[in-house]
Design an enzyme around this catalytic site. Structure first.
Site, PDB file in Angstrom:
ATOM      1  N   TYR A 124       3.937   1.465  -1.064  1.00 18.47           N
ATOM      2  CA  TYR A 124       4.607   1.504  -2.356  1.00 18.47           C
ATOM      3  C   TYR A 124       3.664   2.108  -3.407  1.00 18.47           C
ATOM      4  O   TYR A 124       4.032   2.994  -4.183  1.00 18.47           O
ATOM      5  CB  TYR A 124       5.036   0.087  -2.732  1.00 18.47           C
ATOM      6  CG  TYR A 124       5.644  -0.028  -4.103  1.00 18.47           C
ATOM      7  CD1 TYR A 124       4.873  -0.432  -5.187  1.00 18.47           C
ATOM      8  CD2 TYR A 124       6.980   0.264  -4.322  1.00 18.47           C
ATOM      9  CE1 TYR A 124       5.422  -0.531  -6.447  1.00 18.47           C
ATOM     10  CE2 TYR A 124       7.529   0.180  -5.589  1.00 18.47           C
ATOM     11  CZ  TYR A 124       6.760  -0.225  -6.646  1.00 18.47           C
ATOM     12  OH  TYR A 124       7.306  -0.310  -7.896  1.00 18.47           O
ATOM     13  N   ARG A 181      29.475  -1.573 -23.292  1.00 16.22           N
ATOM     14  CA  ARG A 181      29.644  -0.630 -24.388  1.00 16.22           C
ATOM     15  C   ARG A 181      28.407   0.245 -24.566  1.00 16.22           C
ATOM     16  O   ARG A 181      28.502   1.426 -24.854  1.00 16.22           O
ATOM     17  CB  ARG A 181      29.925  -1.404 -25.679  1.00 16.22           C
ATOM     18  CG  ARG A 181      30.045  -0.539 -26.903  1.00 16.22           C
ATOM     19  CD  ARG A 181      30.498  -1.387 -28.070  1.00 16.22           C
ATOM     20  NE  ARG A 181      30.736  -0.583 -29.238  1.00 16.22           N
ATOM     21  CZ  ARG A 181      29.788  -0.177 -30.072  1.00 16.22           C
ATOM     22  NH1 ARG A 181      28.551  -0.517 -29.857  1.00 16.22           N
ATOM     23  NH2 ARG A 181      30.087   0.565 -31.110  1.00 16.22           N
ATOM     24  N   CYS A 189      -8.085 -14.754 -39.403  1.00 13.99           N
ATOM     25  CA  CYS A 189      -6.952 -15.665 -39.262  1.00 13.99           C
ATOM     26  C   CYS A 189      -6.308 -15.469 -37.886  1.00 13.99           C
ATOM     27  O   CYS A 189      -5.822 -14.385 -37.570  1.00 13.99           O
ATOM     28  CB  CYS A 189      -5.917 -15.380 -40.353  1.00 13.99           C
ATOM     29  SG  CYS A 189      -4.443 -16.395 -40.176  1.00 13.99           S
ATOM     30  N   TYR A 192      42.579  -5.319 -24.419  1.00 11.34           N
ATOM     31  CA  TYR A 192      43.180  -5.069 -25.727  1.00 11.34           C
ATOM     32  C   TYR A 192      43.173  -3.616 -26.202  1.00 11.34           C
ATOM     33  O   TYR A 192      43.605  -3.329 -27.311  1.00 11.34           O
ATOM     34  CB  TYR A 192      42.520  -5.942 -26.794  1.00 11.34           C
ATOM     35  CG  TYR A 192      41.012  -5.806 -26.894  1.00 11.34           C
ATOM     36  CD1 TYR A 192      40.426  -4.594 -27.190  1.00 11.34           C
ATOM     37  CD2 TYR A 192      40.193  -6.910 -26.710  1.00 11.34           C
ATOM     38  CE1 TYR A 192      39.057  -4.465 -27.290  1.00 11.34           C
ATOM     39  CE2 TYR A 192      38.819  -6.802 -26.814  1.00 11.34           C
ATOM     40  CZ  TYR A 192      38.254  -5.573 -27.102  1.00 11.34           C
ATOM     41  OH  TYR A 192      36.901  -5.451 -27.192  1.00 11.34           O
ATOM     42  N   ASP A 241      34.759 -13.147 -29.517  1.00 15.54           N
ATOM     43  CA  ASP A 241      33.315 -12.985 -29.649  1.00 15.54           C
ATOM     44  C   ASP A 241      32.678 -12.925 -28.265  1.00 15.54           C
ATOM     45  O   ASP A 241      32.153 -13.902 -27.760  1.00 15.54           O
ATOM     46  CB  ASP A 241      32.761 -14.170 -30.455  1.00 15.54           C
ATOM     47  CG  ASP A 241      31.422 -13.844 -31.065  1.00 15.54           C
ATOM     48  OD1 ASP A 241      30.964 -12.693 -30.910  1.00 15.54           O
ATOM     49  OD2 ASP A 241      30.832 -14.734 -31.686  1.00 15.54           O
ATOM     50  N   CYS A 248      -2.028 -14.976 -46.844  1.00 10.73           N
ATOM     51  CA  CYS A 248      -3.326 -15.491 -46.402  1.00 10.73           C
ATOM     52  C   CYS A 248      -4.360 -14.395 -46.639  1.00 10.73           C
ATOM     53  O   CYS A 248      -4.129 -13.230 -46.326  1.00 10.73           O
ATOM     54  CB  CYS A 248      -3.229 -15.822 -44.920  1.00 10.73           C
ATOM     55  SG  CYS A 248      -4.818 -15.972 -44.109  1.00 10.73           S
ATOM     56  N   ALA A 250       0.839  -1.207   0.000  1.00 10.55           N
ATOM     57  CA  ALA A 250       0.000   0.000   0.000  1.00 10.55           C
ATOM     58  C   ALA A 250       0.871   1.253   0.000  1.00 10.55           C
ATOM     59  O   ALA A 250       0.613   2.207  -0.739  1.00 10.55           O
ATOM     60  CB  ALA A 250      -0.925  -0.003   1.206  1.00 10.55           C
ATOM     61  N   LYS A 259      39.972 -11.805 -32.770  1.00  9.32           N
ATOM     62  CA  LYS A 259      38.788 -10.996 -32.461  1.00  9.32           C
ATOM     63  C   LYS A 259      37.854 -11.864 -31.624  1.00  9.32           C
ATOM     64  O   LYS A 259      37.259 -12.824 -32.115  1.00  9.32           O
ATOM     65  CB  LYS A 259      38.093 -10.541 -33.740  1.00  9.32           C
ATOM     66  CG  LYS A 259      36.920  -9.622 -33.476  1.00  9.32           C
ATOM     67  CD  LYS A 259      36.437  -8.978 -34.763  1.00  9.32           C
ATOM     68  CE  LYS A 259      35.392  -7.911 -34.500  1.00  9.32           C
ATOM     69  NZ  LYS A 259      34.208  -8.400 -33.811  1.00  9.32           N
ATOM     70  N   LYS A 302      37.469 -10.764 -40.913  1.00 13.81           N
ATOM     71  CA  LYS A 302      36.566 -11.799 -40.408  1.00 13.81           C
ATOM     72  C   LYS A 302      36.824 -13.134 -41.096  1.00 13.81           C
ATOM     73  O   LYS A 302      37.211 -13.182 -42.262  1.00 13.81           O
ATOM     74  CB  LYS A 302      35.103 -11.396 -40.679  1.00 13.81           C
ATOM     75  CG  LYS A 302      34.648 -10.139 -39.951  1.00 13.81           C
ATOM     76  CD  LYS A 302      34.474 -10.422 -38.488  1.00 13.81           C
ATOM     77  CE  LYS A 302      33.411  -9.641 -37.788  1.00 13.81           C
ATOM     78  NZ  LYS A 302      32.162  -9.436 -38.351  1.00 13.81           N
ATOM     79  N   GLU A 341      45.596  -9.577 -33.396  1.00 11.14           N
ATOM     80  CA  GLU A 341      45.000 -10.192 -32.198  1.00 11.14           C
ATOM     81  C   GLU A 341      43.722 -10.901 -32.603  1.00 11.14           C
ATOM     82  O   GLU A 341      42.964 -10.367 -33.405  1.00 11.14           O
ATOM     83  CB  GLU A 341      44.561  -9.117 -31.193  1.00 11.14           C
ATOM     84  CG  GLU A 341      45.629  -8.215 -30.695  1.00 11.14           C
ATOM     85  CD  GLU A 341      45.023  -7.004 -29.958  1.00 11.14           C
ATOM     86  OE1 GLU A 341      43.784  -6.885 -29.867  1.00 11.14           O
ATOM     87  OE2 GLU A 341      45.811  -6.177 -29.516  1.00 11.14           O
ATOM     88  N   CYS A 364      -5.528 -20.718 -40.736  1.00 10.17           N
ATOM     89  CA  CYS A 364      -6.980 -20.526 -40.755  1.00 10.17           C
ATOM     90  C   CYS A 364      -7.666 -21.197 -41.943  1.00 10.17           C
ATOM     91  O   CYS A 364      -8.899 -21.190 -42.021  1.00 10.17           O
ATOM     92  CB  CYS A 364      -7.326 -19.039 -40.740  1.00 10.17           C
ATOM     93  SG  CYS A 364      -6.977 -18.201 -42.294  1.00 10.17           S
ATOM     94  N   LYS A 402      45.947  -4.098 -35.944  1.00  8.65           N
ATOM     95  CA  LYS A 402      46.064  -2.715 -35.476  1.00  8.65           C
ATOM     96  C   LYS A 402      47.448  -2.183 -35.807  1.00  8.65           C
ATOM     97  O   LYS A 402      48.450  -2.862 -35.530  1.00  8.65           O
ATOM     98  CB  LYS A 402      45.881  -2.653 -33.951  1.00  8.65           C
ATOM     99  CG  LYS A 402      44.575  -3.252 -33.483  1.00  8.65           C
ATOM    100  CD  LYS A 402      44.478  -3.277 -31.963  1.00  8.65           C
ATOM    101  CE  LYS A 402      43.161  -3.929 -31.566  1.00  8.65           C
ATOM    102  NZ  LYS A 402      43.035  -4.103 -30.112  1.00  8.65           N
ATOM    103  N   CYS A 413      -3.849 -21.195 -46.135  1.00  8.82           N
ATOM    104  CA  CYS A 413      -3.171 -20.727 -44.920  1.00  8.82           C
ATOM    105  C   CYS A 413      -3.181 -21.826 -43.856  1.00  8.82           C
ATOM    106  O   CYS A 413      -4.244 -22.333 -43.516  1.00  8.82           O
ATOM    107  CB  CYS A 413      -3.866 -19.480 -44.384  1.00  8.82           C
ATOM    108  SG  CYS A 413      -3.294 -19.010 -42.743  1.00  8.82           S
TER     109      CYS A 413
END
Ligand code: IVH
Length: 688
Positions: A45, A146, A439, A235, A127, A433, A43, A125, A322, A123, A418, A298, A415
């Protein structure tokens, strides 16, 4: 304080009180959700939240961007405060082959007027997710994810649990201030062990080590982070108060000395050696104990790095080369057809689960029916699946040497949801559809769209909840969200995974959206081809809901003035006009909209006039804390005057509006010689 006191608050008092309430409510949310230890009664709150709402109702201009009434406690509120990076965290440009890598080197050398081969640090990369750690006089002060590159989430408490990984204190001499950057990740072994434990405990499984690492770091309860076994490779560097090295390799040595782990495969090479290094690391990739998706190269000399600087969101001195997409062979078990919001039938491949570069893949996208025909995919075929980065896995081709599925696949013309006809107009790739709102699949998808972030943004109502409530028969159309759900609060509270507080929060989140802007309303309807941009154009053109509705009904008549006017709105055009006319030409749609509108207050939009404001056509950036308006408000007002609002400062920026505590954006604007105005000056300029 009583309600009558709210009525006597001055604007200044109200502002202070809203700030206090935001803090206090957030505190109790944390006590309740994070610590499972509420300190006040429900209450009390409620009273706090009601008071907040009452003050906001009296002073709408003071509504804070972090207002408790905009969030459902414990869900939307991530619980983390924001930390601004002193130097933005940028991304990297990609290369995919030796030519693109050579082009990167050539570009850098042209820029520098350099003719010698470049010394480069290579270096892996990693993940994972990047992190920014701030150290003052060698002591760990705070760390952030980030985020959007400018500011991230303050995950300091969680980072402090990573003993021996994030040093509390740097060993040896340290600069007065340094931002140390690196990648938080989970090893493959820790990931598998975690998923096993999750499965044993009946908890959700993580899709890959990166998600598991992100989930582990972004825990509100730091004890969970502590149990997650996260790792870190350092890095890079953000702000630094004094030089700590002359080369990147030298910097990596400093990092090691301070107590960080630097990737052991990091190596100084000459640019001519990159292709060999790429092949070498590529060959080791699957055997490495952690996921990598390429190699970062780099330029070693930090003075050259400084001269090269940045272009757009990436440095000129580094590139991520990559690895090619990862592939695996598996069996196509089934082709499932999904029905979307606008009735589009989309095929999805159900696969024999297969490990593609460390990730279990059980589904792949098939795009559309032509794609299936072109590849002659049949159920039972052995196929090659490919995963490229975050992209949804795809089927590359059938393996012809393996036994083929018997039957060529026949795409349904009925579909699956439906039973209505599914037709494909000549010249289109998508079969649809024709069931419209009869549907069930389309109805559910429309509701999901309706409550989504950029539409009604109803916190606590996700895809799964909508599906469940729909299955209960509670939701026939969007109006039921406002009629049925609040009436069923008690019933919802009894459901598994709910409870009183979340049911009440949902009711509140719904109530908070009974007032809605015209553009969100139009977008939420999910009319084909009416995305956010078109919804905005319509809202600005027609101004009010009543006017829009009347004009759309009139526009259903081909050749009417209203139809012509609609088609000639800049950015709309005759094809979209026809789509709108079709929608309004269907009486069931109009019934649905009317039922919905009866539940809502739809706010008028500022009608756009060819603006003669001095800011029309200008690109502007807001930065820092604004005192007299919220960010969304400032943005909307600027846009209504014809300005374009962007997030980052570049040469294209015309004006930067600086609020309190403005940081790097203001500095950058000054460097670029961009016009900088205060909030007050901006208000004068825009006549407000
Ligand atoms: S250097 C100015 N080095 O890749 C950019 N990034 O695509 C500084 N990453 O956000 C980044 N391993 O999360 C750098 N050895 C490495 C990396 C690395 C992974 C990630 C990082 C960054 C993203 C850029």
């Amino acid at each position: 304080m009583s309600d009558s006191e709210v009525a006597t608050l001055t604007e200044e008092q109200a502002k202070a009180e809203l700030a206090r309430l935001a803090m206090e409510i957030a505190y109790h949310d944390r006590a309740y959700y994070r610590n499972d230890a509420p300190e006040i009664s429900d209450a009390d709150y409620d009273a706090l939240r009601r008071r907040n709402l009452d003050i906001e109702a009296r002073f709408p201009a003071l509504v804070r961007s972090d207002s408790p009434s905009n969030k459902v406690s414990g869900s939307a509120d991530t619980g983390f405060s924001k930390l601004r990076h002193r130097v933005p965290m940028l991304s990297l440009d990609n290369a995919f082959d030796p030519e693109e890598f050579a082009e990167f080197c050539a570009r850098a050398k042209r820029f520098l007027g350099w003719t010698e081969p470049l010394a480069i640090v290579a270096e892996p990369k990693i993940d994972g997710l990047s992190i920014n750690l701030t150290y003052e006089d060698g002591v760990f002060i705070h760390g952030a994810t980030r985020g959007d590159g400018q500011e991230g989430e303050d995950v300091t408490a969680n980072l402090r649990t990573m003993k021996g990984v994030v040093p509390e204190r740097l060993t040896g001499a340290a600069p007065r201030l340094i931002e140390i950057r690196g990648e938080v990740f989970m090893t493959k072994a820790d990931f598998l062990a975690l998923n096993e434990a999750q499965a044993a405990a009946g908890q959700k499984l993580f899709a890959n080590p990166r998600n598991a690492a992100a989930g582990g770091l972004r825990q509100l309860d730091a004890r969970i982070t502590a149990s997650r076994r996260l790792s870190l490779f350092a890095y890079a560097m953000g702000e630094v108060s004094e030089p700590v090295a002359e080369t990147h390799a030298g910097y990596l040595e400093r990092l090691r000395g301070w107590g960080f782990t630097v990737n052991p495969l990091s190596k100084t090479i000459s640019e001519d050696e990159a292709a060999a290094f790429q092949a070498e690391v590529g060959a080791q990739r699957s055997a490495l104990p952690y996921d990598i998706d390429g190699v970062v190269y780099k330029i070693d000399d930090l003075a050259l790095q400084r001269r090269l600087g940045f272009v757009g969101r990436a440095p000129r001195w580094a590139i991520a080369w990559k690895f090619p997409a990862e592939q695996a062979t598996t069996v196509l078990r089934e082709i499932r057809i999904q029905v979307g919001r606008t009735g589009a039938l989309t095929p999805v491949a159900e696969l024999e689960p297969v490990n593609v570069g460390g990730v279990l893949v059980a589904r792949a996208t098939l795009h559309n029916e032509d794609e299936i025909a072109r590849k002659d995919l049949r159920v039972g075929d052995t196929v090659i699946v490919q995963r490229a980065g975050d992209v949804i896995p795809q089927i590359v081709s059938v393996v012809p040497e393996r036994p083929r599925g018997e039957e060529p696949y026949r795409y349904p013309d009925i579909c699956p949801a439906c039973g209505s006809h599914a037709v494909r107009p000549p010249g289109e790739v998508v079969r649809r559809c024709t069931g419209g709102l009869i549907c069930p699949a389309q109805r559910v998808e429309r509701l999901i769209h309706f409550v989504s972030r950029n539409a009604f943004d109803i916190d606590g109502l996700g895809e799964k909840t909508i599906q469940e409530f729909y299955a209960e028969g509670w939701l026939h159309g969007p109006a039921d969200l406002f009629r049925e759900l609040p009436a069923r609060e008690a019933e919802i509270a009894e459901r598994e995974g709910w409870g009183k507080l979340s049911a009440r929060n949902l009711a509140r989140a719904i109530a908070a959206r009974r007032t809605i802007s015209l553009e969100r309303f139009i977008f939420a309807l999910g009319i084909r081809r009416i995305g956010e941009a078109n919804a905005k154009l319509l809202a600005r053109h027609y101004g009010s809901y009543g006017n829009w509705r009347a004009q759309m009904l009139a526009a259903t008549t081909i050749g009417s003035d209203e139809r012509l006017a609609l088609g000639s709105i800049l950015g709309i055009g005759p094809a979209i006009a026809e789509e709108l006319a079709d929608f309004f030409g269907e009486p069931r749609n109009v019934t649905i909209i009317d039922a919905l509108a009866a539940e809502l207050t739809i706010e008028d939009a500022a009608v756009a006039e060819a603006s003669d404001s001095p800011v029309a056509g200008k690109t502007v950036v807001f930065t820092g804390t604004l005192e007299t308006m919220t960010r969304p408000e400032a943005k909307a007002r600027a846009e209504s005057l014809g300005a374009k609002v962007t997030d980052s400062v570049s040469k294209k920026t015309d004006i930067v509006i600086v609020g309190a505590d403005a940081g790097s954006k203001a500095r950058k604007a000054a460097e670029l010689g961009i016009r900088i105005v205060s909030e007050v000056e901006w208000r004068e300029l825009t006549g407000g």
